[in-house]
Structure formats: C-alpha cells, structure tokens
Design an enzyme around this catalytic site. Structure first.
Site, PDB file in Angstrom:
ATOM      1  CG  ASP A 167      -2.258   0.661   0.973  1.00 40.79           C
ATOM      2  OD1 ASP A 167      -2.267   1.902   1.111  1.00 40.79           O
ATOM      3  OD2 ASP A 167      -3.279   0.006   0.644  1.00 40.79           O
ATOM      4  CG  ASP A 168       0.424   6.050   1.083  1.00 39.40           C
ATOM      5  OD1 ASP A 168       1.421   6.340   0.410  1.00 39.40           O
ATOM      6  OD2 ASP A 168      -0.304   6.901   1.637  1.00 39.40           O
ATOM      7  NE  ARG A 227      -3.872  10.534   4.301  1.00 38.44           N
ATOM      8  CZ  ARG A 227      -3.483   9.372   3.814  1.00 38.44           C
ATOM      9  NH1 ARG A 227      -3.438   9.169   2.513  1.00 38.44           N
ATOM     10  NH2 ARG A 227      -3.160   8.395   4.603  1.00 38.44           N
ATOM     11  CE  LYS A 282      -6.378   0.751  -0.920  1.00 41.91           C
ATOM     12  NZ  LYS A 282      -5.950   0.351   0.437  1.00 41.91           N
ATOM     13  CD1 TRP A 283      -7.541   6.030  -8.527  1.00 47.37           C
ATOM     14  CD2 TRP A 283      -6.694   5.237 -10.426  1.00 47.37           C
ATOM     15  NE1 TRP A 283      -7.505   7.069  -9.420  1.00 47.37           N
ATOM     16  CE2 TRP A 283      -6.989   6.606 -10.606  1.00 47.37           C
ATOM     17  CE3 TRP A 283      -6.160   4.519 -11.496  1.00 47.37           C
ATOM     18  CZ2 TRP A 283      -6.769   7.267 -11.813  1.00 47.37           C
ATOM     19  CZ3 TRP A 283      -5.946   5.185 -12.699  1.00 47.37           C
ATOM     20  CH2 TRP A 283      -6.242   6.540 -12.848  1.00 47.37           C
ATOM     21  CG  ASP A 284      -6.588   5.710  -1.727  1.00 43.41           C
ATOM     22  OD1 ASP A 284      -7.702   6.235  -1.616  1.00 43.41           O
ATOM     23  OD2 ASP A 284      -6.020   5.097  -0.806  1.00 43.41           O
ATOM     24  CB  CYS A 339      -9.300   2.873  -2.626  1.00 47.44           C
ATOM     25  SG  CYS A 339      -9.083   3.292  -0.894  1.00 47.44           S
ATOM     26  CG  ASP A 387      -9.795   3.879   4.985  1.00 48.31           C
ATOM     27  OD1 ASP A 387      -9.471   2.984   4.192  1.00 48.31           O
ATOM     28  OD2 ASP A 387      -9.411   5.063   4.871  1.00 48.31           O
TER      29      ASP A 387
HETATM   30  C1  GLA Z   1      -6.705   5.599   2.135  1.00 47.31           C
HETATM   31  C2  GLA Z   1      -7.174   4.181   1.895  1.00 47.31           C
HETATM   32  C3  GLA Z   1      -6.417   3.221   2.769  1.00 47.31           C
HETATM   33  C4  GLA Z   1      -4.953   3.374   2.513  1.00 47.31           C
HETATM   34  C5  GLA Z   1      -4.525   4.811   2.740  1.00 47.31           C
HETATM   35  C6  GLA Z   1      -3.087   5.030   2.368  1.00 47.31           C
HETATM   36  O1  GLA Z   1      -7.118   6.062   3.366  1.00 47.31           O
HETATM   37  O2  GLA Z   1      -8.542   4.057   2.106  1.00 47.31           O
HETATM   38  O3  GLA Z   1      -6.840   1.908   2.541  1.00 47.31           O
HETATM   39  O4  GLA Z   1      -4.656   2.969   1.210  1.00 47.31           O
HETATM   40  O5  GLA Z   1      -5.306   5.702   1.987  1.00 47.31           O
HETATM   41  O6  GLA Z   1      -2.684   6.331   2.565  1.00 47.31           O
END
Ligand code: GLA
Length: 725
Positions: A367-368, A444, A477-479, A527, A549
């Site tokens: 993830d991030d 953020r 995963k595209w946020d 996402c 989340d």
């Molecule tokens: C969002 C997503 C989380 C995660 C964070 C990463 O909040 O919903 O699942 O990927 O970003 O910063």
C-alpha cells in the site's frame, strides 16, 4: 421490448418486470403516462388529463380554452421557464441571456442494442438481443438545442438506462445550466425516499424518509461521488418493505458531482430527477457542439427493496463489470496498510509474504509509502518512483522475492493527487487544481492534480507505465484521498471554468480507460479514503472498490447492508483486520460477504488464529461462487434491529444457500427463530453442520432455531444448506 402506437402516439418500453409509457401529447409535448409493474395494454391516456386548479398554471399559447398546462402534466423531461414550475431537467441559458427552455418531440428511432456514449462509462451489452433502445428527438425552437432522449430497456431484468444528449443546431452559442440524465413523474407521493448517507469510515448507511411537499434529495459538490451521499436513491411505496411493494431504484453512472432530488407538488405527484449537479456546473456549446449526459440506471421491482437490489446486482455483474476479472476468480490478497502503515521495507514485506503463503493467500499488496521519500502522508504524491531506502535494489528485487514464494504482487497509487512537497509540484506548480488569486486549501497535506489537462494525464500515465510495464504487477489500488476545492483549470477560459468538475472526472475516466486497456490483466481496485467513490462509474473500470477504511466487523454491518442496496457482493472490498476486539471468526464471516482478504501482520497471529485463518481461506474458496454469483437476501437489517443481523446468499438454481447471522449485542429475548428467503418451496435442503433435512417451505415459513447459537456480543454463525436430490 419497445413499441410505438402510431395512432395513439404512445411509446411502451417493457423490461421483464416493468413497463414505462410515454405519450406524445398535444403540441408535441412528451409526457410520462406510467412507470411500474409490467402491464399488457396502453389504455392510459386518461392519466394525462390533469386538473388545472387556477390561472396560476400557464397554458400553451395555442390552447385558447386553457385546458392543460405543463405545470401539472407528468412531463417526460421537464424544462425551465416555460410554465412548469417544478424542478427542471433541462435548462439552457440562451444568447439573449434568459433560461426559457421548451423542447418538443420531432421524431424517434427504435433499434436492438444500445448507443455508445463513451468516453462516459455506461452499461454495455454482451449481445444486441439483450436490450432495445428508443431515441426520442426533440428541439427547442428558439435556441436550436436538439435534445435526444435515450432509453434502453433490458429484456431479462427489470432495468432501464436513460441519458440525454444536447446538440447546438442553432447559430448562436448557449450554456447548458442543467442537464439531468433522467426525469420521472409518478402520480403519487405515497413513497419513502431511501438514500445512503455517511462519512469517512461510516459510508452508505441507509436513511429513509417519508416524501413531503417540496424538494428533498441528495447531492455531492466535492468533485467525487463522496462518502457523504451515494448517487443512489430508491422510492419505496408506503406499504412496501424488503420483500413487498413497489421499489424504484435510481443510480447514476458517474463519479463526480451529482444530484438526485424528488419534488412533491400540490397535485400530490412526485418528480424525481437524477443527474449531474447543476450547482457549480454549466456547459458552453458553440453551434455544432454537443454534450452527452452520464447514464442513469432505473430499476423497478414489485418485490420490495430486496427485489430491486437483486436486479441491480445481476445487471451490474452482467452489464457493468468488465475485463478479465468479470469472470476470473479474484486473488485472495493481504494488504500492507493496516499491517504496517508507512513503516515497511523489503524484509518486512517479504516476511508478510512468507506467512501469507503458509496461510494460503494468493497476493501481497504493497500500500501507500513505497515511492518518492514518503514515510508519512506529508509528501511525494506525484513522484511515482521507488524509494530505494525502503526497498533496496528497487521494486524488481522485492517482486521477484514475493513471486518466488508463489504470490502475486499488487501496488498502491493515488494518481490524481500531488503533494506540495514533491518533485512534480516543484517542477509544475501550476498543474494542481487552482483558481487565480486564491491560495489552495490543503487536505491531508495534498492538492489535487488537474487531470482535465492532457499534459498532466500524460505525465501521470507515463510514470505509472514505466513501473507497471517493467515489473510483474498483478493488481493496482487506485486511491483518491481528498475532495476538490478552489475548483478551476489554468487552461480553461473564464466562460468555461464551470465545466471544470465534469472535465476533471472525464479526465479521470480517460486515465483509467487507458490504464485498463494497456494493462488488461491487472486487477484494478478503486478506493477513496475507503468508500468515498463507490459508484457505478468507478465499477466500470474496476470490478471491486475498497468499501470503507472501517474494518471493524460490527460497524461494517451497516456499511455493507447499505452498500448492498445497489452494489453486488463481488464489488465490495472487505478484509479481515486487527481492528477491534471482535473475534476473528466474526471478522471472517463479515468479510466473506465481499471480495475477502486480510489487512494485518500475519506474523502476529497466534497458532490458533492461524488455524482459524486457514479455515477461512478454505471457506472463501468453498463459498466463492455462491457469494459472487448468488442472489442476496437481507434477512435482518441493522437499520431495523440493533441486536441481530443476518443475510443469505442463494445460488441462482436455488440448490444451495449460505446464511450468516451476527449478534451485534445480546438480545432482549431468548428466542431467535430465523426465517430464510429465496429458496425453492418444494426442494429439500440439508444443513451441512448436523445433517438435518428441511423443505424450502419449512425453512422460509417456520425458520431455523438459533436461540442458543453464538448469541453473545460480536459472535456469529454461518449455516450452509445444500439441496437433497
Ligand atoms: C486511504 C485508503 C487506505 C490506505 C490509505 C493510504 O485512506 O482508504 O486503505 O490505502 O489511503 O494512505
């Protein structure tokens, strides 16, 4: 099936379960005579005989006896300023500066199949026999605005799709101020309006209100469909519930600013409009230019909200979800976010992967935090190159090691965002969404990239391409972690700044389209801070969306129940995490309702928890088809019951079903008899756990006794029945 009765000037649009009837009324107005349960005939003309109570409802200039008024007629696609004082579906500001709009029928065309409205996402057909389309042509004589109303009816479900295209066939420019995708006029206000409200970590909770005189509805102005309201609404007849009554569902295939509003007027009728939010919107059309609205999906069921939801689910599985993972089994993944947040390196990820392999998972998602110099959320969005301090030797080394363990690999992006502290921002400070002379608000620690611009899209795509084409990456995963303020684009002239929000989301769609076409084997999961963009526009590109989340299984119940009103189980990203004190059994049972996966440090699980996880992985495989392709029946909804909650999946041939019941908190009562739904009355079913055999009729009418089963706070139980032949 669509028919046109020439003599009566009536269109009848039938789905498997519904009829929708339009009349070409006097002076070529289009009026809506009926929408509801399927009917065989069209003797409905008397329904457009509407009583005009006073001189306050204006009449057509040719109606010398003042017999009818657009103010009371059930207008098929209402216009502003020409005598209909209810909410307008179309409003055009002409070159003279007024917004008087008045469209009249000029012709039509009917055909098998469905129009292509790309680059907007929309429902698609697997073959032309699946649906029929009616195009109704209209013209506003003064402006030359030619509005084409599109209607597609699906023959095998109770669904139809509507959209509108406006072309400037005049010789002066005009502005579209409102262009809703659908307008429906129902001759009653005896309905409840059901919508899905929420916030971050509390998305899509059901809200239900009685319709009242005036305008009521929902909207987003955030540049995304949002956590707060979903572009979905239902009208449920006042005698209706989960299983009975008229249920009308409305869903907009759009991920930007939307509005769904209902207006109840003095006649006691209800108009419901669905479309792009006209606030902060207008669209400039030069002669010869055209604008296409997004598509609205309308579903009718006489079997209450449950019937409506099942139609949406089937339709979306068949006609919205695309690509390899429409049918191919999704990999069971473990995601690093709740396991490590930003605190990871190659060794830690490989340790997750090793354990994940032992437990039977298929994929590790990083993830991030893997790019730029990102160790928290204050920087690096836009710098999509690997942070070699965390991942020495780069992505290739990590991915090879994960692959060598037999796991696939997935990665996180937030393509439409830019950190002020990033190389990209330092090089292109004008690339973020902003307006002249105002400082950008921050959220953020990030700004939004102006993806309405081609140069910006090109840069982001190329950065993603250089990673995704080089390494073996199976999932993205595209946020999208903030909403849009100070909305404007440096490239648009002042008269087009109000086009920004729509151009932005079209830019996002273009990026997603290019990505999915270039990498058709990648599984894309959307996402937005959880489920802040959980809408059918996004589902067109990604077969699954991270639902929230919030991974607490008890809190997830209302989120998943609400989401299920419109969206199928296979679209709901759901993971078992370390989030709460509720046991892993219930976490697994609740996550099984969605895509299923894990979001925890597997090295921290105890041996008995690992055994349970292995058991859950087996169950994931065992029930995959049933949950992903079966019919959902909501048995006890947390909206109504704060003690128990239960749902059931039934296979399409009714040969098996899986029932899940969760005790939210210990009930007041000691007796808990759960009645099942959706089974075949005449079939016999065996309870796998104890071998007891029951008829479908018995299970649905008498029910099963769960009084003494897992009834403490947070406990849950699954019961699996298979047909005895
Ligand atoms: C969002 C997503 C989380 C995660 C964070 C990463 O909040 O919903 O699942 O990927 O970003 O910063």
């Amino acid at each position: 099936m669509i028919t046109f009765n020439e003599e009566q000037k009536i269109f009848k649009l039938d789905t498997k379960t519904s009829s929708y009837v339009i009349e070409i009324f006097k002076e070529n107005y289009l009026v809506n005579l009926y929408y509801g349960k399927k009917i065989p005939d069209i003797n409905l003309k008397k329904l457009s005989e509407r009583y005009r109570s006073a001189s306050f409802s204006p009449c057509n200039p040719n109606d010398k006896n003042e017999e009818y008024s657009v103010d009371v007629l059930p207008m098929e696609y209402s216009c502003s300023g020409s005598g209909d004082f209810r909410i307008a579906a179309l409003s055009i500001k002409n070159a003279d500066g007024n917004t008087v709009t008045d469209i009249r029928y000029t012709g039509h065309r009917m055909y098998k199949g469905k129009p292509d409205i790309s680059p907007l996402p929309s429902l698609y057909l697997n073959n032309d026999n699946e649906a029929d389309t009616l195009e109704i042509y209209t013209i506003d004589r003064v402006t030359g605005a030619k509005a084409t109303l599109y209607y597609t009816v699906f023959n095998e479900t109770g669904a139809m799709a509507k959209s509108v295209r406006v072309e400037n066939t005049g010789n002066r420019a005009f502005e579209i101020e409102k262009i809703y995708s659908s307008c429906v006029d129902l001759p009653s206000m005896d309905y409840d309006l059901i919508t899905l409200y929420g916030r971050h970590v509390k998305e899509r909770c059901r809200e239900q209100r009685r319709l009242a005189h005036g305008i009521q509805g929902i909207q987003s102005l955030r540049g995304a469909s949002s956590h707060n309201q979903n572009p979905f609404a239902a009208l449920l007849s006042s005698d209706g519930n989960e299983d009975t009554g008229d249920a009308y569902g409305f869903n907009l295939i759009y991920s930007g600013n939307f509005e769904i509003s209902a207006e109840c007027d003095y006649q006691g009728s209800t108009r419901l409009i669905t479309g792009i939010n006209p606030a902060d919107f207008s669209w400039h059309l030069e002669p010869g230019e055209a604008f296409q609205s997004p598509e609205a999906v309308l579903v009718y069921s006489d079997k209450g909200l449950g019937g409506m939801s099942r139609i949406f689910h089937r339709l979306y599985l068949n006609n919205l979800i695309r690509g390899k993972y429409k049918t191919e089994k999704r990999p069971l993944l473990i995601n690093s976010w709740e396991a490590a947040y930003f605190d990871f390196d190659t060794e830690k990820l490989v340790s997750f992967a090793k354990e994940a392999k032992e437990l039977g998972f298929d994929m590790l998602v990083m993830d991030d935090g893997w790019f730029g110099v990102r160790n928290d959320d204050t920087n690096s969005l836009g710098d999509w190159y690997v942070n070699e301090k965390k991942l020495p030797g780069g992505l290739g080394v990590l991915i090879d090691r994960v692959n060598a363990l037999g796991l696939k690999f997935g990665i996180w992006y937030e393509p439409e965002m830019i950190s002020p502290d990033s190389d990209l921002f330092r090089a292109h400070p004008d690339w973020c969404v902003h307006v002249k002379n105002r400082e950008n608000s921050i959220a953020r620690h990030q700004y939004v990239l102006d993806v309405s611009r081609e140069d910006v899209r090109e840069n982001i795509f190329n950065q993603m391409y250089s990673v995704l084409s080089k390494y073996k990456i199976d999932y993205v995963k595209w946020d999208f972690n903030r909403n849009i303020s100070e909305a404007g684009s440096a490239l648009l002239p002042p008269e087009r700044q109000q086009e920004f929000f729509h151009r932005f989301i079209m830019g996002t769609y273009q990026l997603m389209d290019r990505l999915t076409k270039t990498f058709p084997d990648i599984l894309l999961e959307n996402c937005s801070g959880g489920g802040g963009r959980f809408d059918p526009g996004m589902l067109y590109y990604s077969p699954q969306i991270w639902t929230s989340d919030n991974t607490d299984p008890i809190e997830r119940l209302s989120i998943q129940f609400g989401t299920s009103l419109c969206y199928p189980a296979s679209t709901m990203g759901a993971h078992v995490s370390d989030s709460s004190r509720t046991g892993y059994e219930t976490k697994g049972n609740v996550a099984l309702w969605g895509t299923f996966g894990y979001e925890l440090d597997p090295n921290k699980l105890t041996d008995s928890e690992k055994d349970l996880v292995k058991q859950q992985v087996k169950e994931y495989h065992k029930y995959y088809e049933l949950i992903h392709c079966g019919d959902l029946y909501r048995l006890i909804d947390p909206y109504f019951d704060s003690y128990k909650c239960a749902w059931e999946f039934v296979s399409p041939d009714k040969s098996e079903c899986l029932v899940t019941s969760v005790t939210i908190r210990r009930s007041l009562y000691t007796l808990y008899i759960l009645k099942l739904k959706g089974l075949d009355h005449d079939k016999y079913y065996k309870n796998e756990a104890d071998g007891e055999i029951y008829s479908g009729a018995l299970l649905m009418s008498a029910g099963i006794n769960l009084s003494d089963v897992k009834n403490l706070d947070g406990e849950s139980v699954k019961i699996y029945f298979t047909e005895v032949k």
